[in-house]
Motif scaffolding. Structure first.
Motif, mmCIF file in Angstrom:
data_model
loop_
_atom_site.group_PDB
_atom_site.id
_atom_site.type_symbol
_atom_site.label_atom_id
_atom_site.label_comp_id
_atom_site.label_asym_id
_atom_site.label_seq_id
_atom_site.Cartn_x
_atom_site.Cartn_y
_atom_site.Cartn_z
ATOM 1 N N LEU A 6 0.944 -1.343 0.380
ATOM 2 C CA LEU A 6 -0.020 0.016 -0.305
ATOM 3 C C LEU A 6 0.646 1.698 -0.086
ATOM 4 C CD1 LEU A 6 -2.403 1.175 0.566
ATOM 5 C CD2 LEU A 6 -2.423 1.074 3.236
ATOM 6 N N ALA A 7 1.930 1.096 1.019
ATOM 7 C CA ALA A 7 3.051 1.960 0.734
ATOM 8 C C ALA A 7 3.138 2.990 -1.113
ATOM 9 C CB ALA A 7 3.360 2.331 2.328
ATOM 10 N N ASP A 8 3.908 1.751 -0.881
ATOM 11 C CA ASP A 8 4.129 1.847 -2.838
ATOM 12 C C ASP A 8 3.632 2.366 -3.941
ATOM 13 O OD1 ASP A 8 7.077 0.345 -2.061
ATOM 14 O OD2 ASP A 8 6.264 -0.508 -2.251
ATOM 15 N N ASN A 9 2.342 1.467 -3.111
ATOM 16 C CA ASN A 9 1.286 2.739 -4.610
ATOM 17 C C ASN A 9 0.753 3.837 -3.747
ATOM 18 O OD1 ASN A 9 1.148 0.160 -5.677
ATOM 19 N ND2 ASN A 9 -0.343 -0.733 -4.268
ATOM 20 N N MET A 10 1.416 4.268 -2.637
ATOM 21 C CA MET A 10 0.745 5.454 -2.349
ATOM 22 C C MET A 10 1.276 6.728 -2.474
ATOM 23 S SD MET A 10 -0.979 5.503 0.990
ATOM 24 C CE MET A 10 -1.173 7.080 1.111
ATOM 25 N N VAL A 11 2.981 6.602 -3.008
ATOM 26 C CA VAL A 11 3.863 6.857 -3.351
ATOM 27 C C VAL A 11 4.027 7.309 -4.369
ATOM 28 C CG1 VAL A 11 6.634 6.719 -3.193
ATOM 29 C CG2 VAL A 11 5.768 6.189 -1.100
ATOM 30 N N ASP A 12 3.812 5.969 -5.174
ATOM 31 C CA ASP A 12 3.805 6.258 -7.344
ATOM 32 C C ASP A 12 2.920 6.694 -7.700
ATOM 33 O OD1 ASP A 12 5.896 4.234 -6.759
ATOM 34 O OD2 ASP A 12 4.556 2.434 -7.381
ATOM 35 N N ARG A 13 2.114 6.798 -6.293
ATOM 36 C CA ARG A 13 0.892 7.830 -6.652
ATOM 37 C C ARG A 13 1.389 9.010 -6.327
ATOM 38 N NH1 ARG A 13 -4.061 5.936 -4.184
ATOM 39 N NH2 ARG A 13 -3.646 3.685 -4.947
ATOM 40 N N MET A 14 2.255 9.442 -5.508
ATOM 41 C CA MET A 14 2.484 11.154 -5.141
ATOM 42 C C MET A 14 2.991 11.780 -6.472
ATOM 43 S SD MET A 14 3.302 10.495 -1.508
ATOM 44 C CE MET A 14 3.813 11.773 -0.887
ATOM 45 N N ILE A 15 3.831 10.160 -6.566
ATOM 46 C CA ILE A 15 5.076 10.824 -7.598
ATOM 47 C C ILE A 15 4.542 12.152 -9.199
ATOM 48 C CG2 ILE A 15 7.059 10.418 -9.025
ATOM 49 C CD1 ILE A 15 7.844 8.596 -7.380
ATOM 50 N N LYS A 16 3.158 10.534 -9.369
ATOM 51 C CA LYS A 16 2.353 10.438 -10.799
ATOM 52 C C LYS A 16 2.110 11.641 -10.695
ATOM 53 C CE LYS A 16 2.247 5.647 -12.143
ATOM 54 N NZ LYS A 16 1.808 4.748 -11.739
ATOM 55 N N LYS A 17 1.601 12.454 -9.202
ATOM 56 C CA LYS A 17 0.802 13.146 -9.217
ATOM 57 C C LYS A 17 0.991 14.352 -9.069
ATOM 58 C CE LYS A 17 -3.916 11.421 -8.138
ATOM 59 N NZ LYS A 17 -4.169 11.422 -9.266
ATOM 60 N N SER A 18 2.045 14.465 -8.377
ATOM 61 C CA SER A 18 3.184 15.861 -8.084
ATOM 62 C C SER A 18 3.598 15.778 -10.016
ATOM 63 C CB SER A 18 3.446 15.727 -6.499
ATOM 64 O OG SER A 18 4.645 14.753 -7.469
ATOM 65 N N ALA A 19 4.126 15.326 -10.347
ATOM 66 C CA ALA A 19 4.607 15.691 -11.913
ATOM 67 C C ALA A 19 3.294 17.440 -12.398
ATOM 68 C CB ALA A 19 4.722 14.370 -12.719
ATOM 69 N N LEU A 20 2.037 16.431 -12.306
ATOM 70 C CA LEU A 20 1.180 18.007 -12.862
ATOM 71 C C LEU A 20 1.207 19.055 -11.956
ATOM 72 C CD1 LEU A 20 -1.949 15.134 -13.112
ATOM 73 C CD2 LEU A 20 -0.085 16.151 -14.691
ATOM 74 N N THR A 21 2.137 18.876 -11.073
ATOM 75 C CA THR A 21 2.011 20.891 -10.379
ATOM 76 C C THR A 21 3.811 21.175 -9.879
ATOM 77 O OG1 THR A 21 1.788 19.809 -8.635
ATOM 78 C CG2 THR A 21 -0.210 20.489 -9.073
ATOM 79 N N GLY A 22 4.473 20.463 -10.818
ATOM 80 C CA GLY A 22 5.500 20.726 -10.526
ATOM 81 C C GLY A 22 6.161 20.794 -9.500
ATOM 82 N N GLY A 23 6.166 19.096 -8.920
ATOM 83 C CA GLY A 23 6.635 18.621 -8.503
ATOM 84 C C GLY A 23 6.014 19.630 -6.986
ATOM 85 N N LYS A 24 5.356 19.509 -6.795
ATOM 86 C CA LYS A 24 4.722 19.958 -5.928
ATOM 87 C C LYS A 24 3.535 19.256 -4.884
ATOM 88 C CE LYS A 24 5.657 25.072 -7.404
ATOM 89 N NZ LYS A 24 5.382 25.885 -6.948
ATOM 90 N N TYR A 25 4.101 18.715 -4.071
ATOM 91 C CA TYR A 25 3.582 17.901 -2.841
ATOM 92 C C TYR A 25 3.591 18.200 -1.574
ATOM 93 C CZ TYR A 25 -0.334 13.889 -2.787
ATOM 94 O OH TYR A 25 -1.053 12.777 -2.809
ATOM 95 N N MET A 26 2.584 18.054 -0.707
ATOM 96 C CA MET A 26 2.712 18.295 0.518
ATOM 97 C C MET A 26 1.923 17.881 1.656
ATOM 98 S SD MET A 26 2.093 21.738 2.299
ATOM 99 C CE MET A 26 2.779 21.978 4.022
ATOM 100 N N SER A 27 2.088 16.450 2.026
ATOM 101 C CA SER A 27 1.088 15.936 3.357
ATOM 102 C C SER A 27 0.673 16.103 4.331
ATOM 103 C CB SER A 27 0.991 14.372 2.610
ATOM 104 O OG SER A 27 0.190 13.573 3.902
ATOM 105 N N VAL A 28 -0.702 16.311 4.985
ATOM 106 C CA VAL A 28 -0.500 17.377 6.357
ATOM 107 C C VAL A 28 -1.627 16.478 7.236
ATOM 108 C CG1 VAL A 28 -1.408 19.182 7.290
ATOM 109 C CG2 VAL A 28 -0.416 19.588 5.076
ATOM 110 N N HIS A 29 -1.177 15.662 8.214
ATOM 111 C CA HIS A 29 -1.265 15.693 9.004
ATOM 112 C C HIS A 29 -1.090 15.668 10.125
ATOM 113 C CE1 HIS A 29 -1.692 11.295 11.876
ATOM 114 N NE2 HIS A 29 -2.902 11.978 11.763
ATOM 115 N N LEU A 30 -3.495 16.752 10.253
ATOM 116 C CA LEU A 30 -3.729 18.374 11.223
ATOM 117 C C LEU A 30 -3.409 17.076 12.536
ATOM 118 C CD1 LEU A 30 -6.334 19.195 9.429
ATOM 119 C CD2 LEU A 30 -3.731 20.065 9.459
ATOM 120 N N ARG A 31 -3.402 15.952 12.799
ATOM 121 C CA ARG A 31 -3.601 14.914 14.030
ATOM 122 C C ARG A 31 -4.491 15.883 14.759
ATOM 123 N NH1 ARG A 31 -4.457 11.795 16.995
ATOM 124 N NH2 ARG A 31 -2.327 10.161 18.935
ATOM 125 N N PHE A 32 -5.578 16.215 14.108
ATOM 126 C CA PHE A 32 -6.972 16.853 15.328
ATOM 127 C C PHE A 32 -7.651 15.524 15.095
ATOM 128 C CE2 PHE A 32 -8.115 20.710 16.435
ATOM 129 C CZ PHE A 32 -9.605 21.139 16.608
#
Length: 331
Positions: free
Chosen positions: A204-230
């Motif tokens: 699952l982690a590998d799939n998530m990282v692959d997805r992040m790489i592919k999708k962030s390519a559409l935004t110039g490599g910018k990707y941010m994941s925030v865990h609010l812990r709220f």
């Protein structure tokens, strides 16, 4: 908050977000790589006969449980005990009934530690029968937090030798930080080598990282994941007040009592929500996160937020997804 906003934006400019790579190694410094020093402090020799079985219950969230497991390996070595694969306390908030093998690769854990600490998946039948096949029948030592090496050798070891098995529950932070270097090395061995997530989680982690790489390519490599812990337990533990009504305050008091059984009602305990907020001890509400991650700072960044229960106006997550471009919320 305004100062934090300026710092965050200036940080983005200084790092040249467009040139950052998602998978760039963060452990490089001055051209040198950080390498573990575990092996330098670990000695290998034939293990003497076991003094008995150590049963522990790892409580808290995943990080606390991981620390508890590493401490359990160290304590098992101190006592020359056979460690039974740690059980996980059923958290009142998450209600996750996962076993050790569901989260971690149990066989890898046992094999990695075999030259240093004996680990078994469960108590042998003959030992379990002595306690009527009921873990709760095993003497619970109720060790205090951050107990020293001498405590374990003087108080726990005699009972282990007498009974053949002892239990320590809960086990969060039950070993002092100041222990011999070879014992701390076992903590490191457990954390960095023995504890590996189970195969389904790694896939699952590998799939998530692959997805992040592919999708962030559409935004110039910018990707941010925030865990609010709220989440309920974190907000309750903080003793902070948000924009909820009296019903929310009562709910938080009840959550504190469920999770920590009178810890916050002890004589002399003073709860000061305003002081907690001034000292930065309150989890950030969604509206505060929005101020830290404004649109003109990460205009095209993809932002994923992991979150807990939704509360009042200030703590409403739906507004966050509307005000920040490409914000995806996972509940």
């Amino acid at each position: 908050m305004w100062q934090a906003y300026n710092m965050f934006c200036n940080l983005g400019d200084a790092w040249h977000w467009s040139s950052l790579k998602l998978m760039a190694p963060h452990y490089k410094k001055s051209g040198k790589r950080w390498v573990p020093c575990i092996r330098k402090r670990l000695t290998q020799s034939a293990l003497p006969p076991s003094n008995g079985f150590l049963v522990i219950e790892a409580n808290g969230g995943l990080n606390q449980q991981r620390i508890s497991i590493c401490d359990a390996v160290a304590v098992a070595s101190l006592l020359n005990a056979t460690l039974v694969s740690p059980a996980f306390h059923l958290n009142s908030v998450w209600r996750d009934s996962s076993k050790f093998g569901d989260i971690f690769d149990e066989d890898h854990f046992i094999e990695t530690l075999r030259k240093h600490v004996r680990v078994v998946k469960e108590l042998p039948e003959n030992v379990s029968a002595q306690f009527d096949h009921n873990i709760s029948s095993i003497l619970n030592m109720r060790t205090k937090a951050f107990s020293s090496q001498s405590y374990y050798l003087e108080k726990v070891l005699p009972k282990l030798l007498e009974l053949g098995a002892v239990r320590i529950a809960p086990f969060s932070n039950r070993l002092a930080n100041s222990v011999p270097s070879n014992i701390n090395a076992l903590r490191c061995l457990a954390n960095y080598e023995a504890l590996r997530f189970s195969e389904p989680i790694r896939i699952l982690a590998d799939n998530m990282v692959d997805r992040m790489i592919k999708k962030s390519a559409l935004t110039g490599g910018k990707y941010m994941s925030v865990h609010l812990r709220f989440e309920e337990d974190m907000v309750a533990f903080s003793c902070c007040i948000y924009d909820g009504d009296w019903k929310e305050n009562i709910a938080m008091e009840n959550a504190r009592e469920r999770g920590w059984r009178g810890k916050f009602r002890r004589p002399g305990r003073v709860i000061n929500p305003e002081a907690n907020r001034r000292n930065g001890r309150c989890p950030l509400a969604p509206i505060e996160v929005e101020m830290l991650v404004p649109r003109n700072c990460f205009e095209y960044a993809r932002i994923a937020t992991l979150l807990g229960p939704v509360r009042g106006t200030v703590t409403n997550f739906s507004k966050l997804s509307k005000d920040i471009l490409n914000c995806y919320i996972q509940e």
